[in-house]
Structures are given as C-alpha cells and as structure tokens.
Design an enzyme around this catalytic site. Structure first.
Site, mmCIF file in Angstrom:
data_model
loop_
_atom_site.group_PDB
_atom_site.id
_atom_site.type_symbol
_atom_site.label_atom_id
_atom_site.label_comp_id
_atom_site.label_asym_id
_atom_site.label_seq_id
_atom_site.Cartn_x
_atom_site.Cartn_y
_atom_site.Cartn_z
ATOM 1 N N PRO A 171 0.798 -1.206 0.000
ATOM 2 C CA PRO A 171 0.000 0.000 0.000
ATOM 3 C C PRO A 171 0.840 1.268 0.000
ATOM 4 O O PRO A 171 1.718 1.441 0.842
ATOM 5 C CB PRO A 171 -0.784 -0.103 1.306
ATOM 6 C CG PRO A 171 -0.243 -1.293 2.028
ATOM 7 C CD PRO A 171 0.990 -1.707 1.352
ATOM 8 N N GLU A 172 0.531 2.144 -0.906
ATOM 9 C CA GLU A 172 1.095 3.479 -0.927
ATOM 10 C C GLU A 172 -0.004 4.438 -0.450
ATOM 11 O O GLU A 172 -1.057 3.993 -0.007
ATOM 12 C CB GLU A 172 1.590 3.808 -2.342
ATOM 13 C CG GLU A 172 2.543 2.735 -2.888
ATOM 14 C CD GLU A 172 3.060 3.026 -4.279
ATOM 15 O OE1 GLU A 172 3.217 4.216 -4.603
ATOM 16 O OE2 GLU A 172 3.297 2.090 -5.040
ATOM 17 N N ARG A 184 20.942 16.077 -3.571
ATOM 18 C CA ARG A 184 20.837 14.615 -3.669
ATOM 19 C C ARG A 184 21.288 14.128 -5.037
ATOM 20 O O ARG A 184 20.799 14.585 -6.061
ATOM 21 C CB ARG A 184 19.399 14.175 -3.442
ATOM 22 C CG ARG A 184 18.800 14.765 -2.210
ATOM 23 C CD ARG A 184 18.352 13.704 -1.271
ATOM 24 N NE ARG A 184 17.932 14.286 -0.014
ATOM 25 C CZ ARG A 184 17.975 13.620 1.123
ATOM 26 N NH1 ARG A 184 18.415 12.387 1.135
ATOM 27 N NH2 ARG A 184 17.581 14.192 2.231
#
Length: 281
Positions: free
Chosen positions: A2-3, A162
């Site tokens: 599940p997101e 990043r």
DNA sequence: CTAAATACCTGATGGC
DNA sequence: TGCCATCAGGTATTTA
C-alpha cells in the site's frame, strides 16, 4: 503493497464503518511484526486500548492514525498502523473467521472487530500518546503531497543536494510522504523524466511539473480506490481500480502508450523502475 | 550529512 | 509434479 492512495482508501473504509462502541478486548498473535526501536512495544501497546472509545481516524504518509479516547477524560492514545508491503485491514462481524496471517484483532462491544492481516509481517503498529509517536518515524516525514506544503519549490529544495536517482529520491519519505514505487514511476513517465537521472539534475520547472503530477496521480488513484496489482483490498474488501490506468508500471516489453516504443525495466537500488527510453530523458 | 547494502518475511510465478 | 531462483506495493539498520 500500500502506498498513499491505498492507505487513504483503508482510512475511508474504517471511517465509513463508524465505530462507536468501546473496545471490549484486543487479541494479538504471537509472531513479531516490524522490529525496531519505535515498533518494539507492540504487545503491551495493544492491550492499552481495552475500554477506550474509538475516535478520529487520519493518515500521515503511509501511516494510519486512529485516536482512542479515555471515557474518564484521561489523555487520548493513538494507534499508529503501517501496512508494510502486504498488510490489510478487515472489518468483520461476530462469528466470522479470521483469515490466515491475522496478527491483531480489535474487538468492539457491538461485536464488530477490526483485523490486521499481514502475510509478510513488514507492517507494524504501536499504541501510545502522540508525543511518543512524534519522536519516531512519523516525526521525520516530509510534506504531505496533497497539502500546500508540497510544491515545486519544496521539491526543488529537497532534491538540490541529492545525487541518488530521482525515482529513489521520490521513495524517500523525508522528501515527500506517501509516494511508493508505483506512483513514483508513473509520475516520472507522465513528466517525461528518466527515473535514473540524478535527483539534483532536475530543473525548477521540472520540479513544478513533477510535484503537480504526483499530486494529480495520487488524487486520481484515491478516486479509483487505489491500485490492486495482486492482493491489495480496502477495509471493505474491495479491490482498487487504478491499475487499469497505469502507463508503464509492470509493463516491461509492452508498447509505450505515448510513442509505442518498448517499455523497459531497470533496477535502481534493487527495486524495479519502468520507463520509456524514447519519451523519458 | 548522503547513499548503498542488507535484513526482515511469505507467496506467486516461471524455468528446468 | 517438484525444486530452485526470482520477484513483490516498504522501512530500519548497518556500513562506507
């Protein structure tokens, strides 16, 4: 499993069930769920729910938050539940059998119950006061993608130092909360961005587009009750319908819906990303 | 601080 | 049919 959209759908299913009766008892399987400094106190925690009244249900990222009030006006406790990869919530009535891999049952005085089922046991839960939860993983989450705090400027700032692949940056819950592999990969396809590109190579304009696309994708998936690839179900047992609208996820070798080139799969950090080399740069 | 590797689990699937 | 390898929606910890 599940997101964010799937977790949101589970929350809505729980709210719709409208639990009001106090907790009569709690049952916990003997198997460990997620291990870790935050999650360790699972067994003692669940027992604290007994006699309490179910209150507000909310969501933060992929975490379900369920408040339980003290009938004597004491401090409320919050159950934090994370579904991991394979977790599911089932609402059952008295006499209904629990399914295999049930690890927690909250039994209410009206004879209904909420079962937590999780074959892989990557999920976990903890019952505690809010001050204790905010010191755990919840306190490190980035902005909610459906809130005003998440926009192109916020994303651009978070990605600036990043060098990881942009797909992996989107999976980092401290950059944006609730996005998982499916929605990250799909948003990058819609935006025409190669998932392997380093996060800090995106332009400000691309971050604007990506933030908007992520939000739209999540909203659309919630409308359709989430994405069911194999075993995801909402709290009412319904499958999601969003899988029909996937552009590239899980479609290696099929033709790109935009340009008809063959969709490719690459491994990033050990997890599959799907993309169209012709459309995404 | 970032980032990569590894660990945690069961079940489904495909090759031989 | 069985056996083995690989893969799966996620996160926490360890190592560099």
């Amino acid at each position: 499993m599940p997101e964010l959209p799937e977790v949101e759908t589970v929350c809505r299913g729980l709210r719709r069930a409208d639990f009001e009766a106090p907790v009569r008892s709690v049952w916990r399987s003997s198997l460990d769920l997620r291990i870790g400094s935050y999650w360790a106190r699972v067994n003692e925690g669940s027992a604290k729910l007994k006699g309490r009244l179910p209150g507000k249900i909310s969501r933060r990222g992929k975490y379900i938050l369920w408040s339980f009030e003290d009938p004597q006006q004491g401090a409320p406790l919050t159950m934090v539940l994370h579904l991991g990869m394979s977790g599911a919530v089932e609402i059952r009535r008295k006499g209904e059998k629990k399914t295999a891999h049930t690890h927690l049952q909250i039994i209410f005085a009206d004879d209904r119950r909420v079962d937590y089922v999780d074959p892989r046991r990557f999920g976990g839960f903890r019952v505690d006061q809010w001050s204790a939860h905010s010191k755990g993983p919840l306190g490190k989450l980035g902005p909610e993608p459906l809130s005003d705090a998440f926009d192109g400027a916020a994303l651009y700032g978070a990605l600036s130092r990043r060098k990881v692949a942009i797909r992996d940056a989107l999976l980092n819950q401290s950059i944006v909360a609730g996005v998982g592999n499916i929605y990250a990969v799909e948003a990058l396809f819609v935006c025409g961005i190669d998932p392997q590109r380093s996060a800090n190579s995106l332009t400000r304009a691309q971050c604007d587009l990506l933030a908007k696309t992520i939000r739209k994708g999540l909203v659309r998936a919630i409308e359709l009750g989430g994405t069911t690839l194999r075993d995801y179900r909402g709290a009412d047992g319904e499958k999601g319908k969003h899988q029909q609208e996937l552009g590239v996820y899980g479609r290696e070798g099929q033709s790109c819906p935009r340009c008809k080139a063959s969709i490719e799969r690459v491994l990033l950090g050990g997890r599959s990303a799907f993309f169209c080399r012709a459309c995404q740069r």
